[in-house]
Design a protein around this motif. Structure first.
Motif, PDB file in Angstrom:
ATOM      1  N   ALA A 111      38.294  42.613  82.041  1.00 39.66           N
ATOM      2  CA  ALA A 111      37.251  43.435  82.798  1.00 39.66           C
ATOM      3  C   ALA A 111      35.925  43.791  81.828  1.00 39.66           C
ATOM      4  O   ALA A 111      34.774  44.015  82.696  1.00 39.66           O
ATOM      5  CB  ALA A 111      37.775  44.781  83.405  1.00 39.66           C
ATOM      6  N   THR A 112      36.157  43.780  80.741  1.00 37.68           N
ATOM      7  CA  THR A 112      34.898  44.115  79.681  1.00 37.68           C
ATOM      8  C   THR A 112      34.255  43.130  78.740  1.00 37.68           C
ATOM      9  O   THR A 112      33.060  43.324  78.361  1.00 37.68           O
ATOM     10  CB  THR A 112      35.424  45.352  78.815  1.00 37.68           C
ATOM     11  OG1 THR A 112      36.823  44.712  78.163  1.00 37.68           O
ATOM     12  CG2 THR A 112      35.546  46.403  79.829  1.00 37.68           C
ATOM     13  N   LEU A 155      30.968  42.130  80.305  1.00 41.01           N
ATOM     14  CA  LEU A 155      30.107  43.288  80.212  1.00 41.01           C
ATOM     15  C   LEU A 155      29.477  43.403  78.737  1.00 41.01           C
ATOM     16  O   LEU A 155      28.270  43.726  78.298  1.00 41.01           O
ATOM     17  CB  LEU A 155      30.746  44.524  80.641  1.00 41.01           C
ATOM     18  CG  LEU A 155      29.953  46.051  80.503  1.00 41.01           C
ATOM     19  CD1 LEU A 155      28.617  45.758  81.191  1.00 41.01           C
ATOM     20  CD2 LEU A 155      30.762  46.985  80.608  1.00 41.01           C
ATOM     21  N   LEU A 195      39.655  44.374  87.315  1.00 30.89           N
ATOM     22  CA  LEU A 195      38.934  43.225  87.606  1.00 30.89           C
ATOM     23  C   LEU A 195      39.124  42.830  89.040  1.00 30.89           C
ATOM     24  O   LEU A 195      40.300  42.569  89.417  1.00 30.89           O
ATOM     25  CB  LEU A 195      39.208  42.227  86.488  1.00 30.89           C
ATOM     26  CG  LEU A 195      38.598  40.894  86.812  1.00 30.89           C
ATOM     27  CD1 LEU A 195      37.133  40.838  86.218  1.00 30.89           C
ATOM     28  CD2 LEU A 195      39.255  39.877  86.010  1.00 30.89           C
ATOM     29  N   CYS A 246      34.964  45.576  87.550  1.00 34.80           N
ATOM     30  CA  CYS A 246      33.987  44.612  87.229  1.00 34.80           C
ATOM     31  C   CYS A 246      34.407  43.493  88.224  1.00 34.80           C
ATOM     32  O   CYS A 246      35.484  42.790  88.756  1.00 34.80           O
ATOM     33  CB  CYS A 246      34.422  43.882  85.859  1.00 34.80           C
ATOM     34  SG  CYS A 246      33.530  42.251  85.657  1.00 34.80           S
ATOM     35  N   LEU A 254      28.649  39.384  88.821  1.00 30.77           N
ATOM     36  CA  LEU A 254      29.320  40.379  88.604  1.00 30.77           C
ATOM     37  C   LEU A 254      28.627  41.579  88.547  1.00 30.77           C
ATOM     38  O   LEU A 254      27.510  42.000  88.071  1.00 30.77           O
ATOM     39  CB  LEU A 254      30.121  40.293  86.988  1.00 30.77           C
ATOM     40  CG  LEU A 254      30.995  39.079  86.785  1.00 30.77           C
ATOM     41  CD1 LEU A 254      31.298  38.713  85.378  1.00 30.77           C
ATOM     42  CD2 LEU A 254      32.133  39.242  87.623  1.00 30.77           C
ATOM     43  N   CYS A 259      29.209  45.977  88.125  1.00 26.98           N
ATOM     44  CA  CYS A 259      30.050  47.267  87.840  1.00 26.98           C
ATOM     45  C   CYS A 259      29.814  48.094  89.009  1.00 26.98           C
ATOM     46  O   CYS A 259      28.972  48.906  89.180  1.00 26.98           O
ATOM     47  CB  CYS A 259      29.262  48.005  86.278  1.00 26.98           C
ATOM     48  SG  CYS A 259      29.492  46.752  84.969  1.00 26.98           S
ATOM     49  N   VAL A 315      25.635  42.742  85.990  1.00 23.96           N
ATOM     50  CA  VAL A 315      25.885  42.120  84.747  1.00 23.96           C
ATOM     51  C   VAL A 315      25.085  40.995  84.483  1.00 23.96           C
ATOM     52  O   VAL A 315      25.194  39.874  85.084  1.00 23.96           O
ATOM     53  CB  VAL A 315      27.521  41.992  84.171  1.00 23.96           C
ATOM     54  CG1 VAL A 315      27.711  41.514  82.856  1.00 23.96           C
ATOM     55  CG2 VAL A 315      28.054  43.189  84.720  1.00 23.96           C
ATOM     56  N   GLN A 329      32.249  34.489  84.512  1.00 20.80           N
ATOM     57  CA  GLN A 329      33.788  34.990  84.707  1.00 20.80           C
ATOM     58  C   GLN A 329      34.290  33.761  84.120  1.00 20.80           C
ATOM     59  O   GLN A 329      35.620  33.924  83.686  1.00 20.80           O
ATOM     60  CB  GLN A 329      33.969  35.110  86.293  1.00 20.80           C
ATOM     61  CG  GLN A 329      35.418  35.380  86.630  1.00 20.80           C
ATOM     62  CD  GLN A 329      36.009  36.476  86.007  1.00 20.80           C
ATOM     63  OE1 GLN A 329      35.254  37.761  86.069  1.00 20.80           O
ATOM     64  NE2 GLN A 329      37.057  36.533  85.294  1.00 20.80           N
TER      65      GLN A 329
END
Length: 431
Positions: free
Chosen positions: A140-141, A144, A169, A213, A229, A231, A271, A281
């Protein structure tokens, strides 16, 4: 805490070399090596790991032994684990942002240190909790951290690294799993906001997460160029956790179905560049698939060593089960396969650290990990006989939990399609 000195250690020293190769790090991290660190760890796997990696693994091992494994059986029984509590312990010890930027609370180290953490998580006595941690760190990060604005990183990445927020996610949907391009969730522009409608499925951490995400369609057009993407705060009006999904394995990890109805999110929560979400992704999937492979290593080794111990003591027809050639030969073959997977993973990681695209190798490793987990858990459980068919032994839990690796994060068949693309053997459209 078990490794309270880890952040201090990393903040003061920068490693110039580890073992047999040079490593770069963007923080003032780990300047010296620590020979003693290898005494309680297996230092034979030193192709990408040096003493400092082993010290980090030792610190995590102590946390697992103190704060996680004593409670796993209870969490499995309750079909949930306290993600915020567990993540906070890991965050306080610097283990949720190992390769994330220092300015947002990470350690700023290269991915080999994240790999060391992922491999060590295999010592947790279930598959569910390590998977949930992996969602936070490797699923998920990453996008970002690489592409997000400073504002987004301050709001979502920093608290995820510290363990103050739980991430999930949002990619898969009811009608779109491994086929990421076919997602239907849409985000329509309205002034400076996005209005999101749709839903996500199979969302790990979804029932406990503070933010998602989320991959959404932000325009019309080609499916590989119309996604972003975003947040998405999970406490936003219009977000509904419809249900926790009952699964055959991974019991202590919550997996949710989530609906979005006119969820308003600022466009600034996108993002990176709008329309680049599919690409981001796919990049993010590299770390997810490496994580899946790394996480498989220790559980398979445990399956094999536990099976050796059991079959050495259990006798049939007057002799230990292990003395049958088919048994000890099979276990030797499985151990060989585990080592070959480890070598492939370490090669992929070494190339990834150099900045190379490892989509092909990561897909191969993920494919092999899923299939080998299925083979190892099935063959080892067979040698446990009736005991293996109970919930009293770890092998039965691993048999249930690890089946997911061939499905989640891209099914085996998707990995094969990716590999075929690199081999130029995939049929062209229209054929």
């Amino acid at each position: 805490m078990a490794s309270a000195g880890l952040r201090t250690l990393v903040s003061k020293r920068c490693l110039t070399s580890l073992g047999r190769r040079e490593l770069s790090c963007s923080s003032k991290a780990l300047q010296k090596t620590h020979p003693a660190a290898t005494e309680s760890s297996d230092s034979s796997h030193d192709i990408i790991y040096g003493p400092d990696h082993m010290q980090m693994r030792d610190s995590l091992r102590k946390i697992i032994q103190k704060d996680i494994n004593p409670f796993v059986d209870e969490w499995e029984k309750n079909k949930a684990f306290p993600a915020h509590k567990v993540f906070k312990v890991l965050g306080d010890n610097g283990l949720l942002g190992v390769n994330k930027p220092v300015e947002y609370g990470g350690l700023g180290l290269d991915y080999s240190f994240s790999a060391a953490v992922a491999e060590e998580l295999g010592y947790i006595n279930c598959g569910a909790v390590p998977m949930a941690i992996g969602v936070q760190t490797d699923m998920a990060t990453p996008a970002l951290a690489k592409f997000g604005s400073d504002k987004l990183k301050q709001e979502f990445l920093a608290p995820s690294i510290s363990g103050d927020k739980v991430a999930c996610l949002g990619v898969s949907e009811v009608g779109s799993g491994s086929d990421v391009a076919s997602i239907k969730t849409r985000a329509a522009r309205k002034g400076d906001d996005l209005i999101i409608n749709g839903g996500k499925m199979w969302t790990t951490n979804g029932a406990q997460a503070d933010w998602m995400c989320c991959l959404v369609n932000t325009s019309e057009g080609k499916p590989h160029m119309n996604k972003s993407l975003v947040c998405l705060p999970m406490d936003s009006s219009g977000v509904t956790v419809a249900k926790k999904i009952e699964k055959i394995g991974m019991w202590s990890s919550d997996t949710a179905q989530i609906f979005f109805e006119d969820v308003r999110v600022p466009r600034s929560h996108i993002v990176g560049e709008e329309g680049q979400g599919f690409t981001y992704q796919m990049i993010q999937f590299q770390e997810e698939r490496l994580f899946a492979g790394l996480l498989a290593l220790v559980p398979m080794e445990k399956m094999i060593t536990d099976t050796i111990a059991y079959t050495r003591e259990r006798k049939v027809f007057g002799k230990p089960i292990l003395d049958n050639q088919t048994v000890h030969f099979t276990l030797a073959e499985l151990q060989t396969e585990v080592e070959l997977l480890r070598s492939a993973l370490y090669r992929a990681i070494a190339l990834y650290i150099k900045g190379q695209d490892v989509t092909n190798l990561a897909s191969m490793c993920k494919l092999k990990a899923g299939r080998l987990l299925r083979e190892a858990s099935d063959k080892c459980l067979q040698y446990w006989g009736g005991m293996g068919f109970t919930q009293d032994v770890l092998i039965s839990r691993m048999y249930r939990d690890m089946r997911l690796v061939s499905i989640g994060g891209g099914a085996d068949e998707v990995m094969l399609s990716i590999i075929c693309k690199f081999m130029d053997t995939l049929p062209k459209p229209g054929k």
